[in-house]
Design a protein around this motif. Sequence first.
Motif, short mmCIF file in Angstrom:
data_model
loop_
_atom_site.label_atom_id
_atom_site.label_comp_id
_atom_site.label_asym_id
_atom_site.label_seq_id
_atom_site.Cartn_x
_atom_site.Cartn_y
_atom_site.Cartn_z
N PRO A 78 0.82 -1.22 0.00
CA PRO A 78 0.00 0.00 0.00
C PRO A 78 0.85 1.26 0.00
N PRO A 114 -5.20 -2.30 -3.58
CA PRO A 114 -4.20 -1.29 -3.90
C PRO A 114 -3.62 -1.44 -5.30
N LEU A 118 -6.36 1.15 1.99
CA LEU A 118 -6.04 0.30 0.85
C LEU A 118 -5.97 -1.18 1.22
#
Lengths: 393, 144
Positions: free
Chosen positions: A309, A375, A330
Amino acid sequence: MFDGVSLDQAPPFEAPLLFFLTAPLFAIVGSILLEYGAGEFAILHAFSIGFLAFIMVGALLQMLPVVVGVKFERPKRVALLFWLPLVGGTLALIATLGFGQLSLALFAAATLLLALGGFALVTLVKLFKAPRKSDAVIAMILALLSLLLATLLGGHLLAALARGKELSLLPLHGALAGFGWVGLLIVGVSYQVIPMFYITQELPAIVRRPLAPAIFAALLSYALFQEEWLFKVVDGLFLLFALATFWRLFQRKRTVKEPTVAFFQVAMIFLAATALYGLFHGHDWRYLVAFGYGFAMSVVYGMLYKIIPFLVWFHLSSRGFFDIPTMRELISERLAWLHLYIHLASLSLLLTTTKSAAPLILAENLLFLWIIKAPILLYFRYKKRPSPFATST
Amino acid sequence: MIKEFMTQDHRDCDALYAPLEEAIAAQAWDLALERFVPFKEAMLRHFAMEEEVLFPKMEEFLGGGEGPIHVMKMEHNQIRGIIDALGEAIEAKDRQKALGYGETFMIMTQQHNMKEEQVLYTMAEQLPLDKEQILAQMQKVEGR
């Protein structure tokens, strides 16, 4: 004075991502091999090369420019150049060891020497040129030297296998690959990332400085003299590392509970347990499983839930996108906790009934891919858009 | 000398962030705001020490342009952006957002600090700069 030193932003995300995404696929292959009872060495290498080596090559491609300022020219092409033979070599190795396809042994040896030996050599040359060698960098250098030696020994073993000769030097290959390459690299990377992820103090210099060189020296002595007690020295040193790191994590300044730190704590507990098992019981398959699956793979999952992320956020915000979700949004924290519990369950099954762990290992790696999907998809969705920097100028 | 001083300043900023994050996690919003102010001040002061004193001195030798110092300044801007977003999330009492920006701030800053500590400050030490004068000037810089 500063040749080859760059503070460029990290390499393109695609370079490490290629390796990070391949690793869980090989873990899934490993779980299928386990389910269908393929040869144990095939299963072992699906995880040791297929999972761990892929993650580690990807992580080094990512980290070295940031940590030591050495970078690879054309990182995407370099990544692909190592990735292709590594995939081919790992598959050929699994076919050789799992299904007796001895005709593939030399192909596996050649491709893996090219991928892992080549990667180790190129990276070593770059690291030797680094302007300042921190303890983390020294540990990484020793890890790469171990990788180089382990790969050469592996090539030798495959050649012997293809010609039907006796497999000498097998313990040395295993010791250098597992405890030199994987073990020392995690030591080096931990020096670097644990203080920065969790705001802990570094390990005391009296431990940090000599630890990696001492482990490497003990491994080399074991390789030369093949005395069992020398391997217990390795155990003792890893025990020291595990306890010291666990203590630092316990004292960390960031006290918010989250799954990645739990993965690191689990890893250190398993490393300590592995070392104690080795010291007082011996070095059997349980020892390897506890080290590889309990220690090394736990570190990897914990690290990737931070790094993936972050890299997505970093690359997108560098291109001028500021409306993106934050790192915590994320990765689903709830699912990452679930992953940790499945990981512990697969580990306990692996250590007891072994084969019954296969479905859980499969589930754990599918879940891992599911968690990092968000992500990664976000990254590629934004990448297609024109940078706000470009439109505003 | 510069390296030690600036590295310690990085650690001092970290030490101000950790309790802030704790307050956010506990949703103690008044306390969080109280801890956010000195934290932000310390960060901005650190950036100012570099951008107003250290970097211009280094650029006299290294040149400006797209080099390492330019990259460091770009990252300062990224970090300033996150700090502002973090402040807004605290004012809005949004725990998830505030922790999210906090996490992003932390890793962004740590990898940035690492590049400075491993590479940039090492360069500064090796360049023929008047280090005592630079240190004295940096200590005079005030956060805004």
